[in-house]
Write a protein that holds these residues in place. Structure first.
Motif, short mmCIF file in Angstrom:
data_model
loop_
_atom_site.label_atom_id
_atom_site.label_comp_id
_atom_site.label_asym_id
_atom_site.label_seq_id
_atom_site.Cartn_x
_atom_site.Cartn_y
_atom_site.Cartn_z
N ARG A 42 67.39 -53.26 -26.16
CA ARG A 42 67.85 -52.37 -27.17
C ARG A 42 69.32 -51.93 -27.34
O ARG A 42 69.95 -52.07 -28.17
CB ARG A 42 67.18 -50.69 -27.09
CG ARG A 42 66.99 -50.31 -28.16
CD ARG A 42 66.08 -48.90 -28.28
NE ARG A 42 66.59 -48.11 -27.03
CZ ARG A 42 65.82 -47.62 -26.09
NH1 ARG A 42 64.43 -48.19 -25.95
NH2 ARG A 42 66.17 -47.18 -25.09
N ILE A 96 60.44 -51.57 -26.49
CA ILE A 96 61.84 -52.35 -26.27
C ILE A 96 62.55 -51.68 -25.12
O ILE A 96 62.93 -50.51 -25.21
CB ILE A 96 62.68 -52.27 -27.38
CG1 ILE A 96 61.92 -52.93 -28.51
CG2 ILE A 96 64.08 -53.08 -27.18
CD1 ILE A 96 62.79 -52.91 -29.86
N TRP A 126 58.02 -56.25 -22.09
CA TRP A 126 58.57 -56.54 -23.50
C TRP A 126 59.12 -58.06 -23.52
O TRP A 126 59.75 -58.52 -22.67
CB TRP A 126 59.53 -55.77 -23.83
CG TRP A 126 60.02 -55.65 -25.16
CD1 TRP A 126 59.41 -55.26 -26.30
CD2 TRP A 126 61.25 -56.62 -25.96
NE1 TRP A 126 60.30 -55.62 -27.59
CE2 TRP A 126 61.16 -56.63 -27.09
CE3 TRP A 126 62.11 -57.54 -25.38
CZ2 TRP A 126 62.05 -57.14 -28.25
CZ3 TRP A 126 62.95 -58.15 -26.12
CH2 TRP A 126 62.81 -57.86 -27.43
N GLY A 174 60.93 -60.83 -26.55
CA GLY A 174 61.39 -61.19 -27.84
C GLY A 174 62.50 -62.12 -28.01
O GLY A 174 62.77 -62.61 -26.93
N ARG A 199 58.78 -62.99 -20.72
CA ARG A 199 58.02 -61.89 -19.77
C ARG A 199 58.47 -62.47 -18.62
O ARG A 199 58.28 -61.54 -17.53
CB ARG A 199 56.65 -62.20 -20.05
CG ARG A 199 56.06 -61.53 -21.40
CD ARG A 199 54.84 -62.00 -21.88
NE ARG A 199 54.32 -61.26 -22.99
CZ ARG A 199 54.90 -61.97 -24.39
NH1 ARG A 199 55.40 -63.04 -24.34
NH2 ARG A 199 54.33 -61.33 -25.52
N LEU A 213 53.36 -59.96 -28.64
CA LEU A 213 53.41 -58.82 -27.68
C LEU A 213 52.67 -57.69 -28.30
O LEU A 213 52.48 -57.41 -29.52
CB LEU A 213 55.10 -58.48 -27.76
CG LEU A 213 55.33 -57.22 -27.23
CD1 LEU A 213 55.80 -57.69 -25.66
CD2 LEU A 213 56.77 -56.30 -27.47
N ALA A 267 60.57 -58.37 -31.55
CA ALA A 267 59.54 -58.45 -30.69
C ALA A 267 58.99 -59.84 -30.81
O ALA A 267 58.82 -60.51 -31.94
CB ALA A 267 58.86 -57.45 -30.83
N ASP A 268 58.37 -60.64 -29.70
CA ASP A 268 57.30 -61.86 -29.79
C ASP A 268 56.21 -61.47 -30.60
O ASP A 268 55.68 -60.42 -30.34
CB ASP A 268 57.16 -62.13 -28.18
CG ASP A 268 56.14 -63.20 -28.14
OD1 ASP A 268 56.33 -64.04 -29.18
OD2 ASP A 268 55.64 -63.53 -27.36
N ASP A 269 55.83 -62.31 -31.32
CA ASP A 269 54.50 -62.28 -32.31
C ASP A 269 53.34 -61.85 -31.49
O ASP A 269 52.56 -61.24 -31.95
CB ASP A 269 54.34 -63.56 -32.80
CG ASP A 269 55.39 -64.00 -34.21
OD1 ASP A 269 55.94 -63.10 -34.57
OD2 ASP A 269 55.37 -64.94 -34.51
#
Lengths: 215, 215
Positions: A211, A206, B181, B183, B94, A200, A196-198
């Motif tokens: 996933r 997810i 989400w 990432g 995003r 987020l 995940a993006d820092d």
């Protein structure tokens, strides 16, 4: 027509039994990847650029910034060659000479043209969903100004060929007596756990697109 | 000279902060792969061929059958462009617009020349050991007739650049509030368990070169 015509341009000269000219095989190999290499010629000099793409029918879509070298040249409609290669394994033969690689590759010939403003959004959807299925539906759609700053090219496939090698080593008859290991080391592009993006927010889950992503 | 000169030919026009012109970076990216894409021009038409290679200093070695299209054309000393690309991840932003790919790529410009008969064996060793370290020492060396049927090309790197993207998505400020989400999905080429040739005698063990192979 379910086959690409075999001409001097797309004919595989080496190991013809590995050649495939049917659209189904070409499409499968193209659709299993999302980065291709694009080749074009400027004043006799070949250039080569790796870039993301998506396919729809006999059209390959590429995008890029309006002023990139690839876009500036390709939008002139010059001849383009596109290749996609999957590495499937290293074929370890008893002799160095018969060692090989298992792969699936496609080479496409065509010309690019700029996608019109009203088709851009659709072309970007094809590219995005070729990278991660369903991502276009999850992500924030492009603003008008973002679309304006992006050029999208459509390459119509004029001609194509696929080349596939599968299976183990084929050694010289006398080499099977040697005390040398032979076989295949399988290779596969593997996706790790999504990170995940820092920035987020923790409550955002997810999506299954990320996933369950497989290359 | 530890950097390739930046000229019109190798200069990266887009996202210059991702550009690298130092030999160390170029060599690292080249040495971490063993299949490149080779581009060359025949009568104005670009061709693109995926092929195995090995690097030594500023020389890239390729091999092929004497009558292949690549060999027949490249041995004339025409301009060549070679690209190597590693996919490291999918950058899931995003917005569709800011989605991207993490990668390491190198583009090389040069000309090919035929490797002389007495240098062929060495060049093939460089290619073989770039695919699997130490395999040249394990495998049965080439016969004279095998060397005769193989052409080896040396491409001297005249000019090169590397391009690297790392890290997570960089979204528009306002998009960080969206419930979408974001990432990175990491990607890596992964080697599976080596599969012995059906005709391999059971008492021959897997050498460490194959057992411990990592891409």
């Amino acid at each position: 027509m379910n086959n690409y015509e075999v001409t001097e341009r797309n004919k595989l000269k080496r190991v013809p039994k590995r050649a495939h000219y049917d659209k189904e095989t070409v499409y499968q190999i193209l659709d299993a990847a999302f980065v291709c290499h694009v080749s074009f010629v400027v004043e006799g000099q070949p250039f080569l650029i790796p870039t993301a793409y998506g396919r729809e029918g006999d059209t390959i879509y590429l995008h890029g910034a309006t002023k990139s070298r690839m876009l500036v040249n390709l939008e002139k409609g010059i001849p383009v060659c596109v290749a996609v290669t999957h590495l499937d394994g290293i074929v370890v033969a008893r002799s160095a000479f018969h060692s090989s690689i298992n792969y699936r590759s496609v080479v496409v010939f065509g010309k690019a043209k700029l996608v019109s403003e009203d088709q851009k959004n659709h072309a970007l959807e094809v590219i995005t969903n070729n990278i991660i299925g369903n991502r276009w539906e999850e992500a924030r759609p492009p603003y008008e100004k973002e679309l304006k700053g992006t050029s999208v090219l459509a390459i119509e496939i004029e001609s194509a060929s696929a080349k596939i090698r599968v299976g183990g080593p084929v050694d010289e008859k006398e080499d099977y007596d040697l005390d040398i290991w032979a076989g295949v080391i399988p290779l596969q592009m593997t996706a790790g756990e999504p990170v995940a993006d820092d920035l987020l927010r923790a409550e955002i889950p997810i999506p299954s697109s990320a996933r369950n992503f497989t290359y």
